[in-house]
Design an enzyme around this catalytic site. Structure first.
Site, PDB file in Angstrom:
ATOM      1  N   LEU A  45     -51.576 -47.192  35.120  1.00 31.35           N
ATOM      2  CA  LEU A  45     -50.347 -46.427  35.252  1.00 31.35           C
ATOM      3  C   LEU A  45     -49.140 -47.363  35.365  1.00 31.35           C
ATOM      4  O   LEU A  45     -49.142 -48.301  36.163  1.00 31.35           O
ATOM      5  CB  LEU A  45     -50.436 -45.532  36.494  1.00 31.35           C
ATOM      6  CG  LEU A  45     -49.335 -44.499  36.702  1.00 31.35           C
ATOM      7  CD1 LEU A  45     -49.369 -43.442  35.610  1.00 31.35           C
ATOM      8  CD2 LEU A  45     -49.478 -43.844  38.079  1.00 31.35           C
ATOM      9  N   SER A 111     -57.437 -49.507  36.790  1.00 26.21           N
ATOM     10  CA  SER A 111     -56.800 -48.390  37.465  1.00 26.21           C
ATOM     11  C   SER A 111     -56.970 -47.105  36.651  1.00 26.21           C
ATOM     12  O   SER A 111     -58.083 -46.733  36.302  1.00 26.21           O
ATOM     13  CB  SER A 111     -55.326 -48.721  37.720  1.00 26.21           C
ATOM     14  OG  SER A 111     -54.754 -47.824  38.643  1.00 26.21           O
ATOM     15  N   GLN A 112     -55.860 -46.431  36.329  1.00 27.07           N
ATOM     16  CA  GLN A 112     -55.956 -45.204  35.540  1.00 27.07           C
ATOM     17  C   GLN A 112     -56.691 -45.433  34.223  1.00 27.07           C
ATOM     18  O   GLN A 112     -57.396 -44.548  33.725  1.00 27.07           O
ATOM     19  CB  GLN A 112     -54.547 -44.663  35.274  1.00 27.07           C
ATOM     20  CG  GLN A 112     -54.511 -43.418  34.411  1.00 27.07           C
ATOM     21  CD  GLN A 112     -53.096 -42.905  34.223  1.00 27.07           C
ATOM     22  OE1 GLN A 112     -52.552 -42.216  35.091  1.00 27.07           O
ATOM     23  NE2 GLN A 112     -52.483 -43.234  33.090  1.00 27.07           N
ATOM     24  N   ASP A 228     -56.875 -52.386  48.846  1.00 25.83           N
ATOM     25  CA  ASP A 228     -56.188 -52.012  47.613  1.00 25.83           C
ATOM     26  C   ASP A 228     -54.796 -51.449  47.881  1.00 25.83           C
ATOM     27  O   ASP A 228     -53.819 -51.842  47.252  1.00 25.83           O
ATOM     28  CB  ASP A 228     -57.042 -50.990  46.850  1.00 25.83           C
ATOM     29  CG  ASP A 228     -56.444 -50.560  45.544  1.00 25.83           C
ATOM     30  OD1 ASP A 228     -55.550 -49.694  45.561  1.00 25.83           O
ATOM     31  OD2 ASP A 228     -56.850 -51.092  44.499  1.00 25.83           O
ATOM     32  N   HIS A 286     -53.651 -53.722  45.059  1.00 27.96           N
ATOM     33  CA  HIS A 286     -53.887 -53.016  43.801  1.00 27.96           C
ATOM     34  C   HIS A 286     -53.302 -53.735  42.592  1.00 27.96           C
ATOM     35  O   HIS A 286     -53.922 -53.774  41.532  1.00 27.96           O
ATOM     36  CB  HIS A 286     -53.324 -51.601  43.888  1.00 27.96           C
ATOM     37  CG  HIS A 286     -53.702 -50.744  42.728  1.00 27.96           C
ATOM     38  ND1 HIS A 286     -54.991 -50.271  42.529  1.00 27.96           N
ATOM     39  CD2 HIS A 286     -52.976 -50.284  41.670  1.00 27.96           C
ATOM     40  CE1 HIS A 286     -55.038 -49.554  41.422  1.00 27.96           C
ATOM     41  NE2 HIS A 286     -53.833 -49.548  40.885  1.00 27.96           N
TER      42      HIS A 286
END
EC number: 3.1.2.2
Length: 305
Positions: A45, A111-112, A228, A286
């Site tokens: 993202l 991630s996404q 994260d 993250h």
């Protein structure tokens, strides 16, 4: 004459020993057994290909000659587009790469992007992915307040975000496609147009085919950790943490999840055949998973051969 014989003796013996010199010389280092499999990277993202420059350097250093493609699609705000739209776009990009690599490819998704890649593995009946590396990806969904959510929905908190995300309008945002409110499970199952489908939590005509496609993968490498700061709960990121909250917000680990117990998309089968690698690591935020060298050496590099 005896003196002359003594002068010529070494040369004569050297001539006789020539055929055996290869056996006497130290062996040269063995060449690499062959080229490395191509690596396809899918960002997360609000990300872009630039974010992965350190990762590219690490791969080029440890696996020289590897063809690495960081797909430059749905960058920045475009990453908010509905996930099925992104899956179609990334599918069109990965097919030519896979066709040129009959020996297989590795899929590294952040991630996404990890959810995009899991959907790709489900809908592609001819993929040849050896390692699917899910890097800090909310594989069982997201339920937590983050800076991203506060920016997107400034008047909503996690307790009432379901009102937006579980509406037709909300499902037009990628993050709502994997919003997973454990207190409104019925709404999630009925409204989720993405996560509930790839998890096999809701019946649909492609469920059996998608499960079969997903099980074509060679191994599933799941990476994440407790520091994260974005993915909530953090256990939703790694295999051992393919877990999620129950209605009391108690985290149930992967082996306790209904999707695992029912083997709805193949998770239990993968674990049974030893094809799941769990790599938790503390102390990484993250946004630094793809640039941390220790993480790369420990959790990523071993699976890129």
């Amino acid at each position: 004459m005896p003196g002359l014989w003594r002068q010529r003796l070494p040369s004569a013996w050297a001539f006789l020993l020539l055929p055996f010199l290869p056996l006497l010389m130290p062996a040269a280092p063995a060449a690499h057994r062959g080229s490395y499999k191509p690596v396809i990277v899918v960002h997360g993202l609000f990300d872009s290909s630039y974010s992965f420059r350190h990762l590219l350097d690490y791969i080029n250093e440890t696996h020289p000659g590897t063809v690495v493609t960081v797909l430059d699609l749905f960058d920045g705000r475009e990453s908010l587009r509905p996930l099925w739209e992104q899956v179609q776009g990334f599918r069109e990009a990965v097919v030519p790469i896979m066709e040129k690599a009959p020996e297989g490819v590795h899929l590294l998704c952040y991630s996404q992007g990890g959810l995009v890649c899991r959907a790709l593995l489900s809908v592609m009946d001819d993929h040849n992915v050896d390692s699917f590396i899910s890097l800090s990806s909310p594989q069982m969904g997201q339920y937590g307040d983050t800076d991203y959510l506060k920016w997107l929905f400034p008047t909503s908190m996690r307790s009432n975000l379901y009102r937006i995300c579980y509406s037709p309008w909300g499902q037009e945002f990628s993050i709502c496609n994997y919003w997973h409110d454990p207190h409104h499970d019925d709404l999630y199952l009925n409204a989720s147009s993405f996560l509930a489908l790839i998890n096999g939590e809701r019946d649909h005509p492609n469920a059996t085919a998608w499960r079969k496609n997903f099980l074509r993968v060679g191994r599933l490498v799941l990476i994440g950790g407790p520091d994260d700061g974005v993915i909530t709960p953090w256990q939703s990121r790694v295999s051992l943490f393919f877990g999620f909250y129950d209605a009391n917000e108690t985290v149930l680990e992967m082996e306790e999840q209904p999707v695992y117990l029912r083997d709805s998309f193949g998770l239990k089968t993968l674990l049974a055949r030893g094809a799941i690698v769990r790599c938790p690591m503390a102390g990484i935020s993250h946004t630094t998973w793809h640039s941390n060298r220790t993480l790369y050496d420990t959790c990523i590099e071993p699976w890129l051969s």
